[in-house]
Design an enzyme around this catalytic site. Structure first.
Site, short mmCIF file in Angstrom:
data_model
loop_
_atom_site.label_atom_id
_atom_site.label_comp_id
_atom_site.label_asym_id
_atom_site.label_seq_id
_atom_site.Cartn_x
_atom_site.Cartn_y
_atom_site.Cartn_z
N LEU A 113 0.80 -1.13 0.21
CA LEU A 113 0.21 0.04 -0.18
C LEU A 113 0.77 1.08 0.11
O LEU A 113 2.06 1.44 0.72
CB LEU A 113 -0.97 0.20 1.24
CG LEU A 113 -1.79 -1.33 1.49
CD1 LEU A 113 -2.44 -1.22 2.83
CD2 LEU A 113 -3.16 -1.00 0.54
N ASP A 114 0.35 2.24 -0.76
CA ASP A 114 0.98 3.61 -0.56
C ASP A 114 0.35 4.15 0.55
O ASP A 114 -0.43 3.96 1.08
CB ASP A 114 0.83 4.20 -1.90
CG ASP A 114 1.26 5.55 -1.92
OD1 ASP A 114 2.31 6.01 -1.57
OD2 ASP A 114 0.43 6.70 -2.33
#
Lengths: 835, 57
Positions: free
Chosen positions: A528-529
């Protein structure tokens, strides 16, 4: 151009109860810009310029049309850049982009920025009436493209571009004009191929109904032969025209000795056709008219989808490079400014960049050496960071980033493909090509299935020939061919995938192809960013301590600033009763001070408090330290020389993030976080959402994110979730790229999946739904293979005659269809997750 | 029933005509841009002043 009204100011004007609409864009006018005496109000100079031009040219009708279109289109202020567009008149540009036809008319295609709705179409296409020498302007809204025709003896392209710029539209040259034309021709070829294949298949199906009807209620031989000949002719037509592409590819595969999926497909189709022809001449047996034609159509649909995906990916790579301007304003030795294409820039040149515009090259920021004065830069393109970053003279700046508060001068170090933006584009291209080619499941199974069945049929005929005689042996072989019709098998996968993708779309999850579902189902880890994915991606007020009235005064003061912190304060706090501040002074990056109702108000950092000589009580420092440990920025509010309140701003974590991460981990996925932000910030966010610190990496450049994803891929397939251009390369390097809502346009296009429902909430649904779809497909394949194996065995043993086989054939197809349409669901993720 | 000898070829001829109409349309870029023309049609010009403006050159 920084004074361009943005919607944030609109909110503010609305709060103070004096909503004044801009005469051009209909957005509210900021209180500070409203001129009570004037008849028409404007939110910015851009809108004023466009409004004046439109009225001077008698094009006021635009507003009438725009009002009609208003419901379905977004509105934004006009942006007039005032560029000279001199490079469009250069001979090297004309040689590459401009075609001259026999009558001496010149024509060219462009990308057009600033298009909003149908009223823009009218406005632009009305221009040739006013501008002498401009012959035709044609807008393509879907593609944001513009076709221009003009008389080169009477007007230059540069002056056309300046006209459009004056109306708020920017003419951008296409990177690859020839490629665009090639794409257009290819699109058309595919469209015709698909249309013809569909027409033949539907007609063959109609004829097949008559033939099968004849099996139940015997008809005269003459009629049957008639139908059969028509069916076989349709099959020949289908294979020779739209289906020819398979034979061409198969022949290429043979010649170059590279195995290709089209080879078994071509063999199967050819065998079908030959046995159909032979059977027709013999007058008995199946002629496969509808099977062959339908197969050609379905296979072509699969190929078409694949072709479109590849092309889209390629165009989006172009889009990243398009974010970097194609023209630079070079500062000459005598201080004048010359506009030149970036290809002509040399390292060491000086370039001027107006505030708010993208830097065209990598370089070093110029200014008095050692000066403490910093310029705030929007680095979102490269780092995805939401907060502007201060850059001082002598430090490097990068192409695609934007100076926010003042025009800057940059000494060029590299341009084009050598810049960081250029290298990221190259990384995306490389990562996309490294991904294994998409092999449509229909092809993979359908082709080999056909070959196997034919082999079995020949085997059956050969086996029985000597034992029960030629006629009976052929009958068994034909029964086997009929009973093992590939329809069910061919339908099993695409139907389940279509149904899965359709159901996902209804929940706001847009999946770009069947193979994506397969890869999601097999994914091991999810990366995930942070900014914009786990967090909201914007600055918001998170804490408030101290005197409430002081905070309201601060909000009133911040109305006159465009800084993100000011926006957050104004959005969160109602300061309606206070008038606008006077004597406002703003120290970029530090704070703002002014007077409201005779009280001196200062809002800013600790250092700024020192500058305005405000007393800092110990409790305020305590609050600030508390905010800092939670990685929030403390902001002090001083009223009349004493700090009376402390607020903290930061990027809030999406409320659902923690639950989703827990759910994903519960399902056995390894969840990791890759952030471009400072490692301390990344760790704090990881703690807040319940991720162990060893699963999170901070301070990653776009390139390092790619490495991070590649590293994770060693353990198994990876899903990368992100929102910005800085995640693009990582998304392309991952097995599946997922773009969350409000992400950069390029991110949405490169991604395999787009989540429109906001945040990461649909992520758990997506993973669960993909797994369920794959289960459905496997079940369907098992059913149809089992059915076919049983049918083939019975036919081999002579227990099924062709008539019974023809009746049984649709049964498996119907079973498979029913399962495919009812099974995959995308809503079954536990609801507790979303709370 | 023998009418089928006429009806089927006629229906196929109609289908062929449709296919050729489709190809004709595709070759003339009728499927190029499906968004703008419906707007353009609704955003008609004022009727009188510039009746033949598009052809003026």
């Amino acid at each position: 151009m920084t004074s361009l009204a943005d919607p944030r100011r609109a909110i503010e004007a609305e709060r103070s109860g004096t909503r004044i609409e801009c005469a051009h864009c209909r957005l509210p006018v900021p209180a500070g810009l409203a001129d009570v005496a004037a008849e028409h109000q404007f939110c910015c100079e851009g809108c004023r310029a466009v409004w004046t031009t439109l009225h001077a040219c008698g094009l006021e009708r635009y507003y009438e049309l725009a009002a009609r279109e208003a419901e379905e289109s977004e509105t934004r202020p006009a942006q007039v850049t005032g560029r000279r567009y001199a490079h469009l008149d250069r001979p090297e540009f004309a040689a590459r982009h401009v075609r001259i036809d026999a009558d001496g008319r010149a024509g060219a295609e462009f990308r057009l920025d600033g298009l909003r709705c149908g009223a823009c179409v009218w406005l632009i296409e009305a221009l040739p009436r006013i501008v002498p020498g401009l012959l035709v302007l044609r807008v393509d809204l879907g593609r944001s493209a513009l076709h221009v025709e003009w008389d080169p003896d009477r007007i230059g392209l540069g002056s056309i571009a300046r006209r459009l710029d004056g109306l708020g539209y920017q003419l951008l040259p296409l990177a690859n004009p020839n490629e665009r034309e090639l794409d257009r021709l290819n699109d058309r070829r595919w469209l015709i191929r698909l249309g013809v294949a569909a027409a033949i298949a539907s007609n063959a199906m109609a004829v097949a109904f008559a033939i099968y009807g004849g099996i139940l209620a015997p008809m005269e031989l003459g009629y049957r032969l008639f139908f059969q000949w028509i069916a076989v002719l349709l099959a020949v037509l289908s294979l020779a025209w739209p289906g020819r592409v398979f034979f061409v590819n198969a022949w290429t595969a043979l010649r170059t000795r590279t195995p290709h999926m089209d080879l078994p497909v071509a063999v199967g189709l050819a065998a079908m056709l030959v046995s159909g022809l032979v059977n027709t001449m013999r007058g008995t047996g199946s002629i496969y008219g509808e099977s062959a034609t339908t197969l050609v159509f379905l296979l072509l649909v699969g190929r078409f989808v694949q072709y479109r995906q590849q092309r889209k990916a390629r165009q989006e790579i172009e889009l990243i490079t398009a974010l970097v301007p194609a023209v630079a304003r070079r500062l000459m030795a005598d201080g004048s400014i010359e506009e030149i294409p970036i290809d002509a820039l040399r390292s060491g040149d000086l370039v001027q960049v107006p505030a708010g515009e993208s830097v065209p090259c990598d370089g070093v920021l110029r200014g008095e050496a050692g000066s403490a004065r910093t310029t705030r830069f929007d680095l979102a393109l490269l780092t995805g960071e939401s907060m502007p970053v201060g850059v001082s003279a002598g430090e490097p700046v990068f192409a695609g980033t934007r100076p926010l508060d003042r025009p800057i001068e940059v000494e060029v170090t590299s341009t084009g493909a050598e810049t960081r933006a250029g290298r990221i584009a190259a990384l995306v291209a490389e990562a996309s090509s490294r991904r294994p080619p998409i092999v449509e499941l229909v092809n993979r199974i359908g082709g080999w299935f056909l070959a196997t069945v034919l082999l079995f049929a020949f085997g059956t005929a050969w086996f029985w020939w000597g034992r029960i005689g030629g006629e009976a042996a052929l009958e068994r072989a034909v029964a086997l061919l009929v009973v093992t019709c590939p329809c069910a098998l061919g339908l099993a996968t695409p139907l389940a995938i279509m149904s899965g993708i359709g159901k996902a779309a209804r929940r706001g999850i847009f999946i770009k192809g069947g193979d994506v579902l397969e890869r999601i189902a097999h994914a091991r880890s999810v990366v995930l960013d942070k900014t914009g994915t786990i967090t909201e991606g914007s600055v918001a007020l998170l804490e408030r301590h101290g005197d409430d009235q002081a905070i309201r005064l601060a909000a009133a003061l911040e109305r006159s600033s465009a800084h993100p912190i000011a926006t957050a304060l104004v959005a969160a706090i109602d300061a309606g009763e206070f008038p606008a501040a006077s004597d406002v002074t703003e120290r970029s990056g530090h704070g703002i001070a002014g007077s409201i109702l005779g009280r001196r108000v200062a809002v800013g950092s600790q250092r700024f408090m020192g500058e305005v000589d405000a007393v800092l009580p110990e409790w305020a420092m305590e609050c600030a330290r508390g905010a800092l440990t939670n990685v929030r920025s403390p902001v002090f509010v001083a009223v009349d020389g004493t700090v009376a309140a402390v607020v903290a701003v930061g990027d809030p974590i999406r409320p659902e993030a923690k639950g989703i991460i827990k759910a994903l981990r519960g399902r056995g996925h390894a969840v990791a976080m890759a952030s471009g932000d400072h490692p301390a910030v990344a760790r704090a966010v990881a703690r807040a959402v319940g991720l162990p610190e060893d699963c999170c990496a901070g301070g990653l450049t776009p390139e390092a994110k790619v490495d991070f994803v590649l590293e994770s891929r060693r353990a198994g397939p990876v899903i990368m979730v992100g929102d910005g251009v800085n995640d693009l390369a990582a998304m392309a390097a991952a097995d599946v790229g997922v773009a969350v809502r409000n992400g950069a346009q390029a991110a949405l296009a490169v991604a395999d999946v787009c989540l429109a429902a906001g945040g990461v909430r649909p992520l758990a649904d997506l993973v669960a739904g993909a797994r369920r779809t794959m289960t459905t497909i496997r079940l369907n394949l098992a059913i149809s293979i089992g059915y076919n194996a049983l049918g083939a065995t019975l036919a081999f043993a002579g227990l099924v005659n062709p008539l019974v086989a023809a009746i049984l054939m649709p049964v498996s197809g119907l079973t498979v269809t029913a399962i495919a349409l009812t099974m995959p669901r995308f809503d079954a993720a536990p609801r507790s997750v979303s709370r | 029933m023998s009418a089928i000898y006429l009806a089927l070829p006629v229906s196929l001829l109609i289908a062929i005509a449709a296919v050729f109409a489709f190809i004709w349309a595709a070759r003339r870029d009728q499927f190029e841009d499906l968004d703008t023309p419906p707007k353009r049609m609704l955003l008609d010009d004022e009727p009188s002043r510039h009746a033949h403006s598009g052809d003026r050159s």
